[in-house]
Design a protein around this motif. Structure first.
Motif, mmCIF file in Angstrom:
data_model
loop_
_atom_site.group_PDB
_atom_site.id
_atom_site.type_symbol
_atom_site.label_atom_id
_atom_site.label_comp_id
_atom_site.label_asym_id
_atom_site.label_seq_id
_atom_site.Cartn_x
_atom_site.Cartn_y
_atom_site.Cartn_z
ATOM 1 N N ALA A 22 0.831 -1.220 0.000
ATOM 2 C CA ALA A 22 0.000 0.000 0.000
ATOM 3 C C ALA A 22 0.858 1.260 0.000
ATOM 4 O O ALA A 22 1.890 1.337 0.657
ATOM 5 C CB ALA A 22 -0.900 -0.007 1.232
ATOM 6 N N ASP A 23 0.416 2.252 -0.755
ATOM 7 C CA ASP A 23 1.049 3.580 -0.708
ATOM 8 C C ASP A 23 0.344 4.464 0.316
ATOM 9 O O ASP A 23 0.911 5.464 0.766
ATOM 10 C CB ASP A 23 0.954 4.262 -2.083
ATOM 11 C CG ASP A 23 1.733 3.497 -3.144
ATOM 12 O OD1 ASP A 23 2.949 3.319 -2.959
ATOM 13 O OD2 ASP A 23 1.119 3.049 -4.143
ATOM 14 N N LEU A 24 -0.891 4.096 0.640
ATOM 15 C CA LEU A 24 -1.690 4.896 1.570
ATOM 16 C C LEU A 24 -2.689 3.986 2.276
ATOM 17 O O LEU A 24 -3.197 3.037 1.662
ATOM 18 C CB LEU A 24 -2.446 5.977 0.767
ATOM 19 C CG LEU A 24 -3.342 6.933 1.543
ATOM 20 C CD1 LEU A 24 -2.870 8.364 1.320
ATOM 21 C CD2 LEU A 24 -4.783 6.843 1.097
ATOM 22 N N VAL A 25 -2.915 4.232 3.551
ATOM 23 C CA VAL A 25 -4.018 3.554 4.243
ATOM 24 C C VAL A 25 -4.929 4.648 4.782
ATOM 25 O O VAL A 25 -4.470 5.569 5.467
ATOM 26 C CB VAL A 25 -3.528 2.643 5.387
ATOM 27 C CG1 VAL A 25 -4.714 1.956 6.050
ATOM 28 C CG2 VAL A 25 -2.540 1.600 4.866
ATOM 29 N N LEU A 26 -6.190 4.549 4.414
ATOM 30 C CA LEU A 26 -7.171 5.561 4.800
ATOM 31 C C LEU A 26 -8.048 4.983 5.903
ATOM 32 O O LEU A 26 -8.734 3.976 5.697
ATOM 33 C CB LEU A 26 -7.996 5.955 3.573
ATOM 34 C CG LEU A 26 -9.209 6.868 3.746
ATOM 35 C CD1 LEU A 26 -8.869 8.107 4.546
ATOM 36 C CD2 LEU A 26 -9.738 7.272 2.380
ATOM 37 N N VAL A 49 -9.323 5.677 16.484
ATOM 38 C CA VAL A 49 -7.965 6.223 16.637
ATOM 39 C C VAL A 49 -6.934 5.127 16.936
ATOM 40 O O VAL A 49 -5.795 5.191 16.482
ATOM 41 C CB VAL A 49 -7.946 7.325 17.732
ATOM 42 C CG1 VAL A 49 -6.526 7.766 18.051
ATOM 43 C CG2 VAL A 49 -8.781 8.518 17.277
ATOM 44 N N ILE A 50 -7.359 4.104 17.650
ATOM 45 C CA ILE A 50 -6.461 3.001 17.995
ATOM 46 C C ILE A 50 -5.872 2.351 16.729
ATOM 47 O O ILE A 50 -4.730 1.886 16.721
ATOM 48 C CB ILE A 50 -7.209 1.955 18.873
ATOM 49 C CG1 ILE A 50 -6.280 0.850 19.354
ATOM 50 C CG2 ILE A 50 -8.395 1.349 18.171
ATOM 51 C CD1 ILE A 50 -5.626 1.162 20.652
ATOM 52 N N LYS A 51 -6.659 2.366 15.647
ATOM 53 C CA LYS A 51 -6.181 1.742 14.401
ATOM 54 C C LYS A 51 -5.081 2.579 13.746
ATOM 55 O O LYS A 51 -4.206 2.042 13.078
ATOM 56 C CB LYS A 51 -7.350 1.537 13.427
ATOM 57 C CG LYS A 51 -8.340 0.499 13.934
ATOM 58 C CD LYS A 51 -9.326 0.101 12.870
ATOM 59 C CE LYS A 51 -10.383 1.153 12.664
ATOM 60 N NZ LYS A 51 -11.336 0.765 11.620
ATOM 61 N N ILE A 52 -5.138 3.875 13.940
ATOM 62 C CA ILE A 52 -4.072 4.746 13.414
ATOM 63 C C ILE A 52 -2.763 4.369 14.105
ATOM 64 O O ILE A 52 -1.723 4.206 13.480
ATOM 65 C CB ILE A 52 -4.408 6.241 13.651
ATOM 66 C CG1 ILE A 52 -5.781 6.594 13.094
ATOM 67 C CG2 ILE A 52 -3.307 7.139 13.079
ATOM 68 C CD1 ILE A 52 -6.290 7.977 13.509
ATOM 69 N N GLN A 53 -2.880 4.207 15.438
ATOM 70 C CA GLN A 53 -1.710 3.798 16.232
ATOM 71 C C GLN A 53 -1.149 2.466 15.757
ATOM 72 O O GLN A 53 0.058 2.310 15.571
ATOM 73 C CB GLN A 53 -2.126 3.626 17.690
ATOM 74 C CG GLN A 53 -1.767 4.782 18.583
ATOM 75 C CD GLN A 53 -2.485 4.660 19.923
ATOM 76 O OE1 GLN A 53 -2.778 3.554 20.402
ATOM 77 N NE2 GLN A 53 -2.797 5.790 20.504
ATOM 78 N N GLU A 54 -2.052 1.506 15.559
ATOM 79 C CA GLU A 54 -1.631 0.166 15.105
ATOM 80 C C GLU A 54 -0.904 0.256 13.766
ATOM 81 O O GLU A 54 0.141 -0.366 13.569
ATOM 82 C CB GLU A 54 -2.858 -0.723 14.894
ATOM 83 C CG GLU A 54 -3.270 -1.556 16.065
ATOM 84 C CD GLU A 54 -4.510 -2.374 15.689
ATOM 85 O OE1 GLU A 54 -4.403 -3.287 14.861
ATOM 86 O OE2 GLU A 54 -5.598 -2.061 16.220
ATOM 87 N N LEU A 55 -1.475 1.018 12.855
ATOM 88 C CA LEU A 55 -0.878 1.149 11.515
ATOM 89 C C LEU A 55 0.483 1.824 11.596
ATOM 90 O O LEU A 55 1.415 1.477 10.867
ATOM 91 C CB LEU A 55 -1.809 1.951 10.599
ATOM 92 C CG LEU A 55 -3.037 1.185 10.121
ATOM 93 C CD1 LEU A 55 -4.110 2.141 9.609
ATOM 94 C CD2 LEU A 55 -2.643 0.193 9.011
ATOM 95 N N GLU A 110 1.439 6.187 3.632
ATOM 96 C CA GLU A 110 0.970 7.321 4.416
ATOM 97 C C GLU A 110 -0.310 6.881 5.127
ATOM 98 O O GLU A 110 -1.061 6.047 4.602
ATOM 99 C CB GLU A 110 0.617 8.515 3.512
ATOM 100 C CG GLU A 110 1.825 9.244 2.977
ATOM 101 C CD GLU A 110 1.478 10.607 2.376
ATOM 102 O OE1 GLU A 110 0.564 10.663 1.525
ATOM 103 O OE2 GLU A 110 2.119 11.601 2.764
ATOM 104 N N ILE A 111 -0.561 7.449 6.289
ATOM 105 C CA ILE A 111 -1.808 7.177 7.003
ATOM 106 C C ILE A 111 -2.687 8.429 6.890
ATOM 107 O O ILE A 111 -2.263 9.532 7.240
ATOM 108 C CB ILE A 111 -1.550 6.823 8.481
ATOM 109 C CG1 ILE A 111 -0.603 5.617 8.579
ATOM 110 C CG2 ILE A 111 -2.874 6.555 9.204
ATOM 111 C CD1 ILE A 111 -0.148 5.284 10.001
#
Ligand code: DX5
Ligand code: ZN
Length: 217
Positions: free
Chosen positions: A130-134, A152-158, A170-171
């Motif tokens: 992936a180039d980006l995860v949305l 928000v927890i998923k942003i942390q995980e990523l 990028e996130i």
């Protein structure tokens, strides 16, 4: 520095070109384009024709968010229209890995989108490509909804996976982004924030974009 991607879903469609020029001048980094088919999500918005019309108006990255069933059917059309990033929802395509490869082979950056209820684990084995995860921070379909904090927890995980595996995506976060919610996302590791109603709902677009960038400092 966080990148801001105004979503034209909340722009005035009767003067779309002017709206885009204005947010570009105001400091936007990407232009976020929400494509909806009335099937994957309840709403219907725009297709490749609109992307093609916007392309000569701006030099900014065109960030195309497909909320459509079987998005693989339209990858080529959006690539030809001038998309720089094409993102697809994991639930919308049977063979996510193949769809990512298809997007990349069209010369476009590939993004993967997670609905609020979708775990990071669902895309774990595609993250290296992936180039980006949305990360959707509202349920997709409409602008102007409230931010769902549980995402928000998923942003942390990523962010952790990216550091551990040395991945390059990028996130990005999308939905309910305001000067009050944006820092929650960037503190967790988000690089790009989509903002629709927060930017286009205000007459002072520059003030709005600056307020978002200031809120994370
Ligand atoms: C929702 C779209 C969003 C939307 C965000 O399905 O993906 O991009 O435009 O709008 P706001 O920022 O108003 O929540
Ligand atoms: Zn979007």
């Amino acid at each position: 520095m966080v990148k801001i991607a105004p979503s034209i879903l909340s722009a005035d469609f009767s003067k779309l070109g002017d709206e885009i020029r204005e947010v570009e001048k105001a400091g936007a980094d990407y232009i976020h384009i929400d494509v909806m088919d009335g099937m994957f999500v309840p709403n219907i918005t725009m297709g490749p024709l609109v992307v093609e019309a916007i392309r000569p108006v701006t030099s900014l990255t065109l960030d195309v968010h497909l909320m459509i069933e079987q998005p693989e059917r339209y990858v080529e059309a959006f690539a030809k229209a001038g998309a720089d990033i094409i993102s697809v929802h994991v639930e919308s395509t049977k063979h996510l890995h193949r769809t990512i490869q298809l997007i990349k082979s069209a010369g476009v950056k590939a993004g993967i989108v997670l609905n609020p209820h979708t775990p990071v684990e669902a895309i774990r084995h595609c993250l290296g490509d992936a180039d980006l995860v949305l990360v959707m921070t509202v349920n997709p379909g409409f602008g102007g909804q409230s931010f769902i904090k549980e995402t928000v927890i998923k942003i942390q995980e990523l962010n952790e996976i990216r550091n551990t595996e040395r991945y390059n995506y990028e996130i990005e976060v999308d939905g309910g982004v305001t000067d009050e919610t944006i820092a929650l996302c960037t503190n967790a590791g988000a690089d790009v924030a989509v903002a629709g109603s927060y930017v286009f709902g205000k007459s002072d677009r520059e003030g709005a974009i600056q307020a978002l960038k200031q809120a994370v400092k």
